[in-house]
Design a protein around this motif. Structure first.
Motif, mmCIF file in Angstrom:
data_model
loop_
_atom_site.group_PDB
_atom_site.id
_atom_site.type_symbol
_atom_site.label_atom_id
_atom_site.label_comp_id
_atom_site.label_asym_id
_atom_site.label_seq_id
_atom_site.Cartn_x
_atom_site.Cartn_y
_atom_site.Cartn_z
ATOM 1 N N SER A 26 0.810 -1.232 0.000
ATOM 2 C CA SER A 26 0.000 0.000 0.000
ATOM 3 C C SER A 26 0.839 1.276 0.000
ATOM 4 O O SER A 26 0.497 2.250 -0.669
ATOM 5 C CB SER A 26 -0.936 0.013 1.213
ATOM 6 N N VAL A 27 1.953 1.270 0.763
ATOM 7 C CA VAL A 27 2.788 2.483 0.843
ATOM 8 C C VAL A 27 3.407 2.793 -0.521
ATOM 9 O O VAL A 27 3.439 3.944 -0.961
ATOM 10 C CB VAL A 27 3.885 2.329 1.930
ATOM 11 N N MET A 28 3.881 1.731 -1.214
ATOM 12 C CA MET A 28 4.461 1.917 -2.551
ATOM 13 C C MET A 28 3.393 2.447 -3.522
ATOM 14 O O MET A 28 3.643 3.376 -4.293
ATOM 15 C CB MET A 28 5.020 0.589 -3.070
ATOM 16 N N LEU A 29 2.207 1.843 -3.460
ATOM 17 C CA LEU A 29 1.117 2.284 -4.336
ATOM 18 C C LEU A 29 0.701 3.714 -4.042
ATOM 19 O O LEU A 29 0.428 4.496 -4.960
ATOM 20 C CB LEU A 29 -0.092 1.355 -4.174
ATOM 21 N N PHE A 30 0.655 4.086 -2.753
ATOM 22 C CA PHE A 30 0.301 5.456 -2.343
ATOM 23 C C PHE A 30 1.231 6.470 -3.010
ATOM 24 O O PHE A 30 0.772 7.481 -3.564
ATOM 25 C CB PHE A 30 0.394 5.571 -0.818
ATOM 26 N N ILE A 31 2.538 6.182 -3.003
ATOM 27 C CA ILE A 31 3.530 7.090 -3.616
ATOM 28 C C ILE A 31 3.323 7.153 -5.131
ATOM 29 O O ILE A 31 3.316 8.231 -5.728
ATOM 30 C CB ILE A 31 4.971 6.642 -3.264
ATOM 31 N N ILE A 32 3.130 5.973 -5.764
ATOM 32 C CA ILE A 32 2.913 5.929 -7.231
ATOM 33 C C ILE A 32 1.665 6.719 -7.611
ATOM 34 O O ILE A 32 1.677 7.525 -8.550
ATOM 35 C CB ILE A 32 2.791 4.467 -7.728
#
Length: 351
Positions: A26-32
């Motif tokens: 989720s954290v990676m997706l949030f940044i993307i």
């Protein structure tokens, strides 16, 4: 810069689709998602800037504010659907603070570094000041005051009534500025400059890009909402901080970029119309519209903010009315608005 945003869109949109299908962290997706929305917002900004040259500063500023707020409206509808009412109210607060203090502050500051003194239409500034006081102070404070002596059902009924009045007055304000009193309170020097500049894109191309970018933003925004809870736990952020700072900055990226570029080009009529016009649209159209839309979801949203949110918005409005009412700006006034935004940002982070 345009090339960088083109690369970010080309990479960000496919990654957003693949990441959501493969359920990346989720954290990676949030940044993307955030980077992709900001890159898409730059295209929306360029398209509305082209339309502003064709249609003039008032309609151009209105178009920029409308499509800039479309991003946030989309994010908020998906957040409402997910039952994140706190995030939605916080993002509305963040929009008001972001537009009045961050966008106007950066516009005044950046433009003021290049020009000692910048002028804009003083009549529009005074007209907008009155609407700001009504839209934010009157319409947002009244439900808070009355809600203390009402049950949830009556508070919601009050919110719906106020929402209908706000939307009606906002539409009347547009009719006043664009139809009955168009050209009555004219700013001469910048209208002449406006016709000299060539738009980057033609009207059809600009509208097409605007439409496609808005569709892409809608898709990415829906996925962004689902990452909020995990991101909040990971970074130790509250829903309030995510709404007031993160969602507001990402959701208003188009206006942020456009207003600053316009101020740097000494087109302060458009810059001020974007910053203050967008705030009015959030307070008098987006917020009440979300209240009405929420009636179709399991949890309805009353127009009742927390006390820190309310005091922050009222303070921001009063500060902008005092600073912007003279029709002139400089870098120090911009620095004052930015300082107020930083103070409030620290406060919301520590809450």
């Amino acid at each position: 810069m345009n090339r960088i945003f083109m690369i970010l869109v080309s990479i960000g949109v496919p990654l957003s689709v693949i990441g959501s299908l493969m359920q990346w962290p989720s954290v990676m997706l949030f940044i993307i998602y955030c980077v992709t929305i900001i890159a898409l917002a730059s295209y929306m900004g360029r398209a509305t800037e082209s339309l502003a040259i064709v249609t003039g500063p008032r309609i151009g500023g209105l178009l920029n504010a409308t499509f800039g707020n479309a991003v946030e409206l989309i994010i908020s509808i998906f957040a409402l659907k997910a039952g994140l009412i706190g995030v939605v109210l916080a993002s509305l607060t963040g929009s008001v603070l972001g537009n009045l203090l961050l966008v106007a502050g950066l516009s005044f500051f950046v433009g003021g570094l290049k020009y000692k003194r910048q002028k804009y239409n003083v009549y529009d500034a005074r007209h907008n000041s009155g609407l700001l006081v009504f839209g934010v102070i009157v319409a947002f404070v009244i439900p808070e005051v009355f809600a203390t002596t009402m049950n949830e059902s009556k508070t919601l009924s009050l919110s719906v009534g106020i929402s209908v009045i706000l939307i009606t007055l906002y539409l009347a304000a547009l009719f006043f500025k664009l139809v009955t009193h168009r050209g009555v309170y004219q700013s001469t020097h910048q209208d002449e400059e406006q016709h000299e500049e060539e738009p980057e894109w033609g009207k059809k191309k600009a509208i097409t890009i605007l439409f496609l970018a808005t569709l892409a933003v809608a898709y990415v925004s829906e996925n962004l909402v689902h990452t909020f809870e995990v991101v909040a736990e990971s970074f130790g952020w509250t829903e309030l901080f995510i709404g007031v700072i993160i969602v507001a900055i990402v959701g208003n990226a188009a206006e942020h970029a456009s207003a600053i570029i316009m101020a740097y080009k000494n087109k302060m009529d458009v810059a001020v119309e974007i910053a203050i016009g967008s705030t009015l649209q959030v307070a008098m159209f987006v917020a009440p519209l979300l209240v009405l839309i929420s009636l179709f979801f399991p949890t309805a949203m009353p127009l009742v903010f927390t006390m820190p949110e309310l005091i922050a918005m009222v303070t921001a409005v009063l500060l902008v009315v005092v600073i912007a009412n003279d029709g002139e700006s400089n870098w120090f006034e911009g620095a004052t608005l930015l300082a107020a935004y930083l103070i409030m940002g620290i406060g919301f982070y520590l809450l």
